[in-house]
Enzyme design. Structure first.
Site, PDB file in Angstrom:
ATOM      1  N   ASN A  70      22.634 -49.867  21.250  1.00  0.00           N
ATOM      2  CA  ASN A  70      21.148 -48.498  21.532  1.00  0.00           C
ATOM      3  C   ASN A  70      21.216 -48.629  23.154  1.00  0.00           C
ATOM      4  OD1 ASN A  70      18.421 -47.805  20.747  1.00  0.00           O
ATOM      5  ND2 ASN A  70      19.121 -47.837  18.852  1.00  0.00           N
ATOM      6  N   ARG A  71      19.972 -48.425  23.198  1.00  0.00           N
ATOM      7  CA  ARG A  71      19.140 -48.440  24.575  1.00  0.00           C
ATOM      8  C   ARG A  71      18.926 -49.553  25.384  1.00  0.00           C
ATOM      9  NH1 ARG A  71      19.098 -43.614  21.632  1.00  0.00           N
ATOM     10  NH2 ARG A  71      19.482 -41.917  21.844  1.00  0.00           N
ATOM     11  N   HIS A  92      24.980 -47.803  24.036  1.00  0.00           N
ATOM     12  CA  HIS A  92      25.604 -48.582  23.790  1.00  0.00           C
ATOM     13  C   HIS A  92      26.804 -48.800  24.727  1.00  0.00           C
ATOM     14  CE1 HIS A  92      24.000 -46.379  20.193  1.00  0.00           C
ATOM     15  NE2 HIS A  92      24.608 -45.409  19.644  1.00  0.00           N
ATOM     16  N   HIS A  98      29.044 -48.728  13.985  1.00  0.00           N
ATOM     17  CA  HIS A  98      28.149 -46.870  14.585  1.00  0.00           C
ATOM     18  C   HIS A  98      28.629 -45.757  12.732  1.00  0.00           C
ATOM     19  CE1 HIS A  98      25.937 -43.501  16.318  1.00  0.00           C
ATOM     20  NE2 HIS A  98      25.307 -44.197  17.268  1.00  0.00           N
ATOM     21  N   TYR A 150      28.547 -43.220  10.359  1.00  0.00           N
ATOM     22  CA  TYR A 150      28.363 -42.305   9.771  1.00  0.00           C
ATOM     23  C   TYR A 150      28.791 -41.912   7.702  1.00  0.00           C
ATOM     24  CZ  TYR A 150      26.702 -40.415  14.628  1.00  0.00           C
ATOM     25  OH  TYR A 150      26.495 -40.075  15.485  1.00  0.00           O
ATOM     26  N   ASP A 157      15.505 -40.777  14.216  1.00  0.00           N
ATOM     27  CA  ASP A 157      16.234 -41.850  14.845  1.00  0.00           C
ATOM     28  C   ASP A 157      15.684 -43.569  15.758  1.00  0.00           C
ATOM     29  OD1 ASP A 157      18.498 -43.149  16.516  1.00  0.00           O
ATOM     30  OD2 ASP A 157      18.365 -40.382  18.025  1.00  0.00           O
ATOM     31  N   GLN A 206      18.321 -49.421  13.164  1.00  0.00           N
ATOM     32  CA  GLN A 206      18.727 -48.291  13.541  1.00  0.00           C
ATOM     33  C   GLN A 206      18.593 -46.978  12.298  1.00  0.00           C
ATOM     34  OE1 GLN A 206      17.874 -47.598  16.756  1.00  0.00           O
ATOM     35  NE2 GLN A 206      17.481 -45.577  16.731  1.00  0.00           N
ATOM     36  N   GLU A 229      22.788 -48.335  11.348  1.00  0.00           N
ATOM     37  CA  GLU A 229      23.661 -49.605  12.755  1.00  0.00           C
ATOM     38  C   GLU A 229      22.150 -50.656  12.711  1.00  0.00           C
ATOM     39  OE1 GLU A 229      23.288 -46.989  16.516  1.00  0.00           O
ATOM     40  OE2 GLU A 229      22.661 -45.804  14.684  1.00  0.00           O
TER      41      GLU A 229
HETATM   42  C1  GLA Z   1      22.321 -43.639  18.199  1.00  0.00           C
HETATM   43  C2  GLA Z   1      21.585 -43.506  18.698  1.00  0.00           C
HETATM   44  C3  GLA Z   1      21.107 -41.907  18.471  1.00  0.00           C
HETATM   45  C4  GLA Z   1      22.458 -41.420  19.065  1.00  0.00           C
HETATM   46  C5  GLA Z   1      23.598 -41.898  18.175  1.00  0.00           C
HETATM   47  C6  GLA Z   1      24.693 -41.458  18.964  1.00  0.00           C
HETATM   48  O1  GLA Z   1      22.231 -43.816  16.442  1.00  0.00           O
HETATM   49  O2  GLA Z   1      20.176 -43.774  18.120  1.00  0.00           O
HETATM   50  O3  GLA Z   1      19.817 -41.449  19.286  1.00  0.00           O
HETATM   51  O4  GLA Z   1      22.353 -41.771  20.238  1.00  0.00           O
HETATM   52  O5  GLA Z   1      23.300 -43.277  18.464  1.00  0.00           O
HETATM   53  O6  GLA Z   1      24.786 -40.074  19.097  1.00  0.00           O
END
Ligand code: GLA
Length: 374
Positions: free
Chosen positions: A108-109, A134, A204, A206, A276, A311, A338
């Site tokens: 994450n950020r 990430h 991560h 999906y 998100d 997340q 996540e």
């Molecule tokens: C995470 C982030 C999203 C995006 C995805 C990858 O889930 O929170 O904003 O960056 O990864 O695309």
């Protein structure tokens, strides 16, 4: 000569063993194996298969410690992949959406791509506007991990050098994927460091439980044991507030479909282009933090975790550029759960600490359990 009936019990035992014993070392299909095998910088990249007695299968690559496929039965017994994934290693390597890989050392950020630790300021690469996402470019999701196959598990390990992508401390990471008889995919993470650092590791993957990745995920019904979430600014960095979900589109305390509120003109949803966001988990150890059901297939996925947050990302950046499984993955055709430390934790004194000190071990466990709801 022994009479024939002497051999019957032996024959019956042998037959029963064939029927009920799990396959200890199943191999991926030769074509899949070929598509996902290579040598990168002298390191061998292989595809690993786990299969249980119910026919559930998980394919894993030691490139990025990635989940390449999770095949589970629907209510009619039809076994299909429930992940968004690539068809070969070339596409996995080129991928930009983090399909199925492990992200770190800080998932994450991190706002402004900097943080202070023990009085020292660290600057890490900006790869998401002004922020770090990430773990930065060419992080552990784009590396070849060491792999060890066991009977019902695969263990991946990697050493992240001190200073890699600007983060302090040599970090050793282990990710163990185990497939259980109850259709649980268990992910055990450990991390150690030789210097104080920050850690946030997650997978991560999906998911699209319909089995058809060309369909949007808006019909999936989600229940989340989270009374709060962490609202974000326009660059998706949390403000530090823990906001009650009650009365907002972020309330999944009672099950509702992803599509129920996603179009609401809510500032947070607009910033995320959908969900998100990090949710603050309240589940006890035995309870699933999140439950997701896809009504048509009957597939249900429960997520259990030791992590404080998750997340919930509804594939809002998917736009058809990533391809696999006979399709180009479009907007909202997959969702991620996540499990994680909170985003930007190194800069947020109110959030649970993501600091890991030398000689300490960080451990986390997340379980994705699959079943049928009729
Ligand atoms: C995470 C982030 C999203 C995006 C995805 C990858 O889930 O929170 O904003 O960056 O990864 O695309």
């Amino acid at each position: 000569m022994k009479p024939l009936f002497f051999f019957f019990p032996l024959l019956i035992t042998a037959f029963a063993a064939c029927v009920v014993e799990p396959e200890l070392h199943p191999s991926p299909e030769p074509e899949r194996m070929h598509a996902f095998s290579d040598t990168i910088d002298g390191k061998s990249v292989d595809l690993f298969l786990l299969r249980n007695e119910n026919g559930m299968e998980v394919e894993l690559s030691n490139y990025g410690a990635t989940i390449v496929a999770i095949r589970t039965p629907d209510k009619n017994g039809k076994i299909e992949d429930v992940t968004l994934s690539y068809d070969n290693l070339t596409n996995l390597r080129a991928g930009k959406s983090y399909f199925g890989c492990v992200v770190g050392r800080f998932a994450n950020r991190i706002g402004g791509a900097q943080f202070t630790l023990d009085g020292q300021e660290y600057t890490v690469p900006k790869n998401d506007g002004d922020n770090a996402l990430h773990g930065g470019i060419n992080s552990i999701d784009k590396q070849v991990w060491k792999a060890r196959k066991m009977n019902d598990a695969v263990r991946f390990t990697i050493e992240i050098p001190d200073g890699a992508n600007g983060y302090p401390g040599k970090m050793n990471v282990t990710v163990l994927y185990s497939l259980r008889i109850d259709n649980s995919l268990v992910i055990d993470y450990t991390a150690t460091t030789d210097k104080t650092t920050v850690v946030n590791l997650t997978n991560h993957a999906y998911f699209n439980l319909s089995g058809d990745p060309s369909k949007q995920i808006l019909d999936h019904v989600v229940k989340m044991r989270a009374k709060q979430f962490t609202p974000v600014d326009s660059s998706l960095i949390p403000s530090g507030e823990l906001r009650d979900v009650k009365g907002t589109p972020f309330d999944f305390m009672n099950a509702k479909s992803i599509g129920t509120d996603i179009q609401q003109p809510d500032e947070q949803l607009l910033r995320g282009k959908g969900y998100d966001h990090n949710f603050v988990l309240n589940a006890s150890n035995e309870e699933a933090a999140v439950e997701v059901v896809e009504p048509r297939s009957g597939r249900k996925m429960e997520v259990f975790t030791t992590q404080p947050g998750v997340q919930f990302y509804t594939g809002n950046f998917l736009n058809g550029t990533e391809k696999g499984r006979g399709t180009a993955y479009q907007f909202r055709t997959g969702f991620c759960l996540e499990t994680q430390q909170f985003p930007d934790a190194p800069n947020q004194p109110n959030f649970p600490s993501a600091v890991l000190k030398a000689r300490e071990q960080w451990k986390g466990q997340t379980i994705y359990r699959f079943s049928i709801q009729r």
